[in-house]
Design a protein around this motif. Structure first.
Motif: not given
Length: 331
Positions: A87-88, A112, A93, A135, A98, A114
């Motif tokens: 994801p991401g 994800s 990225a 990250r 990621r 963050a």
């Protein structure tokens, strides 16, 4: 001859830092050259070999810049997986790499994470408030073939590398040869990692408190198992003073192995300036602690695949060893 059924269902779960896995020609850090086509293919082939050797049912990866590159590495392994996601990094990225998930088990939820909870925001000298993971953490809810439920948190915390001040163009604002400035830059890194550890602890508590549901934390924590930052997340020591603390504590899978013949006195997954460290770790909730009245299984064994750390520096290989645990559920 009839073979009696096993008394356990099991899963091989592993962690692998892939060292800047990016597509060829793609600049991931301004101060590093992009991979050429031939160098990229060597990296994919090497990672494929390592993934085939690990043969994990669930593999959590760090330092994925491009999900497409992760898919190529998995394909090169020759192993079959139902899920390959980062994801991401689906379209590449930006800023930082990621985490990825490679799984034979179906995924019920993949998220994800963050942002910190506001209560975990921390002021860092000259940088202001730290409010999010550099990250993002990966949260996965998995279901095994026999219906076993498993929650996995995958993390890659801030490194010990000094956090020097730079301007908007990436130019240095400090004298990096001044030992006092280096010390302050290392303090910033430590504070960021500690803030991330504290925010991650909140996730652990939220996901485990009162649930009696197996939880595993996997990844590159950039500190050893007994470091303050790691213990901020695990809170294992609290159990010695309060047995009830085990409800939200995590236990180092290495220490819980029930197959003593395979346990070694020392393990390491990274070597920095000749000093071996166990930065890549697997932590489990009380449900995998054999002997606990809430145990649903155990940790059979933990292995570290680190021979390549002594084969010379080459960015087509990883600079981290890979860690694999065999977790078991009682039938």
């Amino acid at each position: 001859m009839h073979t009696p059924p096993s008394a356990f269902h099991s899963v091989f779960l592993a962690s692998a830092n892939l060292l800047n896995l990016a597509l060829p020609g793609r600049v991931f850090y301004p101060n590093q050259d992009a991979y050429g086509a031939e160098e990229y293919q060597r990296k994919i082939a090497w990672l494929g070999q390592q993934m085939a050797r690990l043969n994990a049912d669930v593999l959590l990866t760090q330092e994925v810049w491009d999900e497409a590159a992760l898919r190529e590495a998995v394909a090169a392994s020759g192993r079959r997986y139902a899920v390959v996601q980062a994801p991401g990094a689906e379209q590449g990225a930006q800023g930082t790499p990621r985490l990825g998930l490679v799984s034979r088990w179906p995924v019920q939820r993949l998220q994800s994470l963050a942002d910190f909870d506001p209560a975990d925001h921390l002021p860092v000298p000259e940088l202001g408030l730290v409010k999010r993971f550099e990250r993002p953490v990966l949260l996965a809810e998995l279901q095994g073939p026999q219906g076993q439920g498993l929650t996995v948190l995958a993390a890659h915390l801030k490194s010990k590398r000094p956090k020097f001040l730079i301007d908007a163009q990436g130019q240095a604002l400090e004298d990096r040869d001044d030992p006092a400035i280096v010390a302050r830059a290392m303090l910033r890194s430590l504070m960021i990692r500690a803030a991330e550890a504290c925010a991650l602890r909140r996730f652990v508590v939220t996901l485990s408190q009162g649930r009696r549901h197996p939880l595993v934390l996997v990844g590159d924590l950039n500190d050893g198992p007994q470091a303050v930052t790691t213990q901020l997340i695990a809170a294992t020591a609290e159990v010695a003073y309060d047995k009830g603390a085990a409800d939200t504590a995590l236990f180092n899978a290495w220490d819980l192995q029930t197959e003593p013949a395979l346990r070694r006195d020392m393990a390491y997954s990274h070597v920095h300036q000749g000093w071996p460290e166990m930065l890549d770790q697997i932590w489990v909730s009380e449900e995998f602690k054999a002997g606990s009245r809430f145990a649903v299984g155990d940790v059979k064994r933990v292995e570290v695949f680190n021979d390549h750390l002594h084969e010379g520096r080459d960015r087509t290989r990883s600079d981290h060893g890979f860690v694999r645990a065999l977790l078991r559920w009682k039938i």
